[in-house]
Every structure is written in structure tokens, then in C-alpha cells.
Enzyme design. Structure first.
Site, PDB file in Angstrom:
ATOM      1  CB  THR A  95     -47.149  38.321  49.924  1.00 53.14           C
ATOM      2  OG1 THR A  95     -47.192  36.945  49.532  1.00 53.14           O
ATOM      3  CG2 THR A  95     -48.097  39.103  49.036  1.00 53.14           C
ATOM      4  CG  PHE A 163     -40.070  21.328  42.514  1.00 55.24           C
ATOM      5  CD1 PHE A 163     -41.157  22.098  42.121  1.00 55.24           C
ATOM      6  CD2 PHE A 163     -38.990  21.247  41.661  1.00 55.24           C
ATOM      7  CE1 PHE A 163     -41.160  22.761  40.894  1.00 55.24           C
ATOM      8  CE2 PHE A 163     -38.976  21.900  40.430  1.00 55.24           C
ATOM      9  CZ  PHE A 163     -40.070  22.666  40.049  1.00 55.24           C
ATOM     10  CB  CYS A 277     -45.306  27.403  48.487  1.00 56.84           C
ATOM     11  SG  CYS A 277     -43.583  27.306  48.952  1.00 56.84           S
ATOM     12  CG  PHE A 278     -50.048  25.628  47.682  1.00 60.50           C
ATOM     13  CD1 PHE A 278     -48.884  25.302  47.006  1.00 60.50           C
ATOM     14  CD2 PHE A 278     -50.858  24.599  48.114  1.00 60.50           C
ATOM     15  CE1 PHE A 278     -48.542  23.987  46.771  1.00 60.50           C
ATOM     16  CE2 PHE A 278     -50.536  23.278  47.887  1.00 60.50           C
ATOM     17  CZ  PHE A 278     -49.373  22.969  47.215  1.00 60.50           C
ATOM     18  CE  LYS A 280     -43.560  32.954  48.221  1.00 60.18           C
ATOM     19  NZ  LYS A 280     -42.233  32.816  48.771  1.00 60.18           N
TER      20      LYS A 280
HETATM   21  C1  UDX Z   1     -45.716  22.947  48.620  1.00 61.19           C
HETATM   22  C2  UDX Z   1     -45.389  22.037  47.424  1.00 61.19           C
HETATM   23  O1  UDX Z   1     -45.941  20.738  47.642  1.00 61.19           O
HETATM   24  C3  UDX Z   1     -43.890  21.952  47.208  1.00 61.19           C
HETATM   25  O2  UDX Z   1     -43.617  21.189  46.066  1.00 61.19           O
HETATM   26  C4  UDX Z   1     -43.343  23.360  47.052  1.00 61.19           C
HETATM   27  O3  UDX Z   1     -41.952  23.340  46.918  1.00 61.19           O
HETATM   28  C5  UDX Z   1     -43.725  24.211  48.248  1.00 61.19           C
HETATM   29  O4  UDX Z   1     -45.134  24.209  48.418  1.00 61.19           O
HETATM   30  P1  UDX Z   1     -45.732  22.659  51.287  1.00 61.19           P
HETATM   31  O5  UDX Z   1     -46.351  24.030  51.321  1.00 61.19           O
HETATM   32  O6  UDX Z   1     -44.600  22.386  52.202  1.00 61.19           O
HETATM   33  O7  UDX Z   1     -45.200  22.341  49.800  1.00 61.19           O
HETATM   34  O8  UDX Z   1     -46.865  21.582  51.627  1.00 61.19           O
HETATM   35  P2  UDX Z   1     -47.907  20.660  50.827  1.00 61.19           P
HETATM   36  O9  UDX Z   1     -47.711  19.284  51.274  1.00 61.19           O
HETATM   37  O10 UDX Z   1     -47.900  20.911  49.382  1.00 61.19           O
HETATM   38  O11 UDX Z   1     -49.295  21.129  51.437  1.00 61.19           O
HETATM   39  C6  UDX Z   1     -49.840  22.447  51.237  1.00 61.19           C
HETATM   40  C7  UDX Z   1     -51.193  22.594  51.897  1.00 61.19           C
HETATM   41  O12 UDX Z   1     -52.199  21.858  51.221  1.00 61.19           O
HETATM   42  C8  UDX Z   1     -51.235  22.082  53.341  1.00 61.19           C
HETATM   43  O13 UDX Z   1     -51.976  22.978  54.129  1.00 61.19           O
HETATM   44  C9  UDX Z   1     -51.906  20.749  53.210  1.00 61.19           C
HETATM   45  O14 UDX Z   1     -52.516  20.337  54.399  1.00 61.19           O
HETATM   46  C10 UDX Z   1     -52.917  21.040  52.124  1.00 61.19           C
HETATM   47  N1  UDX Z   1     -53.394  19.854  51.399  1.00 61.19           N
HETATM   48  C11 UDX Z   1     -52.517  19.072  50.715  1.00 61.19           C
HETATM   49  C12 UDX Z   1     -54.751  19.552  51.379  1.00 61.19           C
HETATM   50  O15 UDX Z   1     -55.566  20.248  51.982  1.00 61.19           O
HETATM   51  N2  UDX Z   1     -55.172  18.454  50.672  1.00 61.19           N
HETATM   52  C13 UDX Z   1     -54.321  17.658  49.972  1.00 61.19           C
HETATM   53  O16 UDX Z   1     -54.778  16.700  49.349  1.00 61.19           O
HETATM   54  C14 UDX Z   1     -52.955  17.973  50.016  1.00 61.19           C
END
Ligand code: UDX
Length: 459
Positions: A95, A163, A277-278, A280
Site C-alpha cells: 500500500t 489465490f 492481502c485482505f 490491502k
Molecule cells: C488470503 C486468501 O485466503 C488467499 O486466497 C489470497 O490469495 C491471499 O489472502 P492469507 O492472507 O494467506 O490468504 O490467509 P487467510 O488464511 O485467508 O487468513 C487471513 C486472516 O484471516 C488471518 O489473520 C486469519 O487468522 C484470519 N481468519 C481466517 C479469521 O480470523 N477467521 C477465519 O475464519 C479465517
């Protein structure tokens, strides 16, 4: 001597995406030569060593099997560009921290430099694939840069969003839900995307490889992450209500998750989502909507991020009020610092916010994590009153409270009687992931606070 490989594939950027993805392609396609380059020579040296720069279950084995066979890590970017016919671009697009769109828009400077370098070094036609998350319509900009030189060779720009999730990257790469490949819908564009589809077809079932126009492909990545994050923010919002009403958020999640239209995944209430990712991607989406004047749509998605900030804040406020409204002079252990289990990555980890808030309240902090201590130290560089301890028993000894930040399996199997005995009393435990056996902890003597559940307190 000419090599015997049928294709030379290059990836520019040896990070969390480039390294694992290319390792999987090399592993599944021995007929291709796969090379990964990076401007960071030290990182390339690490990829060539026994201690890889990225921790990911199963990655070491796959790299070990193919490195030197058809997977190579190199620093001569220009030569590698020349030799490759297919070039993946997986450089980081963090970002922006300056100028227009600071804190929201993506910083495309590395990505643009890479495009220019490809243009200068190419010498022959290439298929260039965006792998990193970048805002929609950047493929067009990439195309403009690549073709902006007199007499330049032809380039096809493809969007093939990643993904994979960290911690499960190798499984996600081997058995993807889908592979998405977007291109211009011209005969040449469609030919190029078929060529990329052919790579994946070596191990991914055909029906899981989907093709689309390039904008749909780029946008799908942002939207997938926005929907996933929205689920977490939705359940986290409900967790606040559960804490007020004696409902249990895990019971609610189970009940709604059995509705096949909703599904059971991604409904774990937590201290908040983190990761690179999320936040951003949602902010990119918000920025995109605003730039098209869609303010209501922008506000809608931005609220997903706001609830996440609120959840982290709420967690700290719960600690504060449970511990008699003062943390000053108390000692608190953070169990876990990574943004989720099975990774050492700490980007956007909620633990950073919690750690800083606790220190601001003048408590003493001990941080433990099996993989993320090095990153934690870098993130908290210059912040006083923090010690780092790999052993959770030592970390908890003498503390008033434990706050569990990351759902490492290790933390569910600890001897909590021993831990309780070593702590100050009254002892508190704040489970930011709802993974501990709260009934048992309460029986041991802890005051137990979970997400979206009624607290269990002795006094
Ligand atoms: C994410 C997407 O899942 C993936 O498809 C994309 O390519 C990149 O972004 P990532 O950031 O590696 O992947 O992890 P992810 O497993 O999605 O978790 C993201 C965050 O959400 C973590 O902090 C995780 O602990 C949290 N989370 C996830 C929750 O708090 N509750 C849930 O039920 C699931």
C-alpha cells in the site's frame, strides 16, 4: 549448449508468491526450465541455501527435489528475461505510504520498474503474466509500458491472480479450487492465455482452469479477498453481540455454517484478520470505487476494514477492563505473533496492534512465537519494555495475563497447570482465537476471556 527444456519460464520476484508457485510448476512440469530472479541478492542466496527465506509446510521438500534439476534461482535478471518466453511478475505491490491515495492505493513503483526492465531486455516476443495483486486495469498500463518503444517486440499481458493462502500454500497450489487466466479477447490474447492454461493443465483438472477477460480476472482477485474478509468481519461483529447477550459465537457459526448456501468455512471469530492481502485488497477496491464516484459502494467495503480495526480495539479494551482498568506495571505474555498459524509472516498481524496498545498502557510485554520472533523484533524495533522468548513456559512465568494471538497447535497442547502455577494471581487468559479449552482453564484457576462468549471469572 542449448538446453533440452521445451519452455523457459521466468518469475521476477522471489517472495511468498513467486517462490512457492514456481517450485510447484517446476515440480509438476519437469519438461520446463523454471527460473526465479529477484533484485534482492541475499534473498536469492537464501533460496539457494538450506534455510529458505519463506517458511511454508512442504516447501522445503519440493524445492529440495527440483532445485538444480529444472528450478533455478538467479540474480542476472536481464539475461533471464532474454532467455524466457513466459515471464511471471510477482513483485510486491504494498500500500502506498506517500502522495495521492496514501494508505489505500497500491504502490506500483516496483511493478513499473519491472515492466520497463522486461521491455529493455526482451529481444523476442514474451507472454507477461501479472501474478501480484494489483488494482484493476493495471494490465493495460503494463501493456502500454511494454509497447511504448519504437520497433519493440510483441508482448501479451495475462492476468493470473494468485489465490494461495500462506501456511497452506503448497496444498493450495497442488489442489487449487480454480486457476483463473485472463487476457485480451483477441485471437492473439486467447492464444496466449491457452499457453498459460497448458502449464497448469499438467496437474490441475481442466474444469478448474477458467478463462476470462483480463478485467474480470483482475477484479475477481480483489473481490474474492473482499468477500472472505467480509465473512470474518461479519462473524466478528456478531461476536461483540454474543458477548453482551450470553450467546456463543461458535454455536452461532456452526448453526449458520450448516446452511449450504453459507458454508462452514471462514466463520471463526477472532481478534481480527491480518496478512498481506485482505486489508490491502479491500482498500484497493475502495479506492477504485471512489475513483469512479461510487461512494456508497466504497463505504460498504470499507466497513469490512473498520470492523476489523474495531475488533482489535475491543480485544485490548476487554483486557483492560478485565484487569481492573489498569495494565501499568503488569506483565503480559503474547502467545503467537504471526497473523495466523503455520507462517512466520507478521504483515498486518493483529498482534502488532495489541502489542503496541499494551505497551502504551505501560505494561511489560513478553512475546513468544515458534516462527515469527525475527519479524516481531523488526516490527517492534525501537519499542521498549518488550522481551522475546521462544519457550512459551518461560514467556508466561511471572506474568499476570496471557493473550493468545495466533492459533498455533503448540498452544493448545501446553501444560496449563504448570503455566498457572508460574504466573501472578489472579491469572488471566485472553483467547483471541477461541482455540483453548476454556472450561479446563477455568477449573485450573484462570479467569478466561474468549471471543464472542461470556467470560468465565472467579472474582
Ligand atoms: C488470503 C486468501 O485466503 C488467499 O486466497 C489470497 O490469495 C491471499 O489472502 P492469507 O492472507 O494467506 O490468504 O490467509 P487467510 O488464511 O485467508 O487468513 C487471513 C486472516 O484471516 C488471518 O489473520 C486469519 O487468522 C484470519 N481468519 C481466517 C479469521 O480470523 N477467521 C477465519 O475464519 C479465517
Amino acid at each position: 549448449m542449448k538446453n533440452a527444456f521445451v519452455k523457459n519460464i521466468l518469475c521476477i520476484g522471489a517472495g511468498y508468491v513467486g517462490g512457492p508457485t514456481m517450485a510447484m510448476i517446476a515440480y509438476k512440469c519437469p519438461q520446463y526450465k523454471v527460473t526465479v530472479v529477484d533484485i534482492n541478492h541475499e534473498r536469492i542466496a537464501q533460496w539457494n541455501s538450506d534455510l529458505l527465506p519463506v517458511y511454508e509446510p512442504g516447501l522445503g521438500e519440493i524445492v529440495g527435489a527440483v532445485r538444480g534439476r529444472n528450478l533455478f534461482f538467479d540474480t542476472d535478471i536481464d539475461r533471464c528475461i532474454k532467455e524466457a518466453s513466459i515471464i511471471f511478475v510477482a513483485v510486491n505491490t504494498p500500500t502506498k505510504v506517500f502522495g495521492a491515495g496514501a494508505g489505500m492505493a497500491a504502490d506500483l513503483q516496483y511493478w513499473e520498474k519491472t515492466a520497463r526492465q522486461i521491455r529493455e531486455a526482451a529481444g523476442s516476443p514474451k507472454i507477461v503474466i501479472e501474478k501480484c495483486t494489483i488494482p484493476v486495469k493495471t494490465a493495460l498500463a503494463m501493456e502500454r509500458i511494454l509497447t511504448s518503444k519504437e520497433g519493440s517486440v510483441s508482448f501479451d499481458v495475462i492476468s493470473n491472480p494468485e489465490f494461495l493462502a500462506e501456511g497452506t500454500a503448497m496444498r493450495d497450489l497442488e489442489f487449487p479450487d480454480r486457476v483463473l487466466i485472463g487476457s485480451r479477447e483477441t485471437a492473439q490474447g486467447i492464444r496466449a492465455r491457452r499457453e498459460i492454461a497448458d502449464i497448469y493443465a499438467n496437474w490441475v483438472p481442466k474444469e478448474r482452469i477458467i478463462e476470462s477477460n483480463i478485467w474480470s480476472s483482475e477484479l475477481s482477485k480483489l473481490v474474492a479477498n473482499a468477500f472472505l474478509a467480509q465473512r470474518i468481519s461479519s462473524i466478528n461483529a456478531v461476536s461483540a453481540l454474543c458477548e453482551k447477550t450470553d450467546a456463543d459465537v461458535q454455536e452461532v457459526a456452526r448453526a449458520i455454517g450448516l446452511d449450504s448456501r453459507l458454508g462452514s468455512k471462514f466463520l471463526n471469530a477472532s481478534v481480527g484478520f491480518g496478512g498481506s492481502c485482505f486489508k490491502k485488497d479491500i482498500l484497493n477496491l475502495v479506492y477504485l470505487c471512489r475513483s469512479y464516484g461510487l461512494n456508497e459502494v466504497a463505504d460498504y467495503w470499507e466497513s469490512v476494514v473498520k470492523i476489523n480495526e474495531y475488533q482489535k480495539d475491543r480485544f485490548v479494551l476487554t483486557m483492560l477492563s478485565a484487569m481492573f482498568n489498569t495494565l501499568a506495571g503488569k506483565k503480559i505474555a503474547l502467545f503467537g505473533f504471526a497473523f495466523k498459524a503455520d507462517t512466520g509472516d507478521t504483515r498486518e498481524t493483529p498482534a502488532l496492534y495489541v502489542a503496541k496498545s499494551i505497551v502504551e498502557e505501560r505494561a511489560e510485554l513478553v512475546i513468544t512465537d515458534p516462527q515469527a520472533l525475527r519479524n516481531a523484533m523488526a516490527d517492534l524495533d525501537g519499542v521498549d519494555n518488550i522481551t522475546y522468548e521462544i519457550d512459551p513456559y518461560k514467556a508466561a512465568a511471572g506474568c499476570d495475563a496471557i493473550a493468545l494471538m495466533t492459533e498455533w497447535k503448540l498452544y493448545t497442547g501446553l501444560d496449563y497447570e504448570r503455566i498457572y502455577a508460574s504466573m501472578m494471581k489472579p491469572a488471566f487468559i485472553f483467547d483471541g482465537r477461541n482455540v483453548l479449552d476454556r472450561k479446563r482453564l477455568f477449573e485450573i484457576g484462570f479467569n478466561v476471556f474468549s471471543i464472542g462468549k461470556t467470560p468465565m471469572v472467579h472474582v
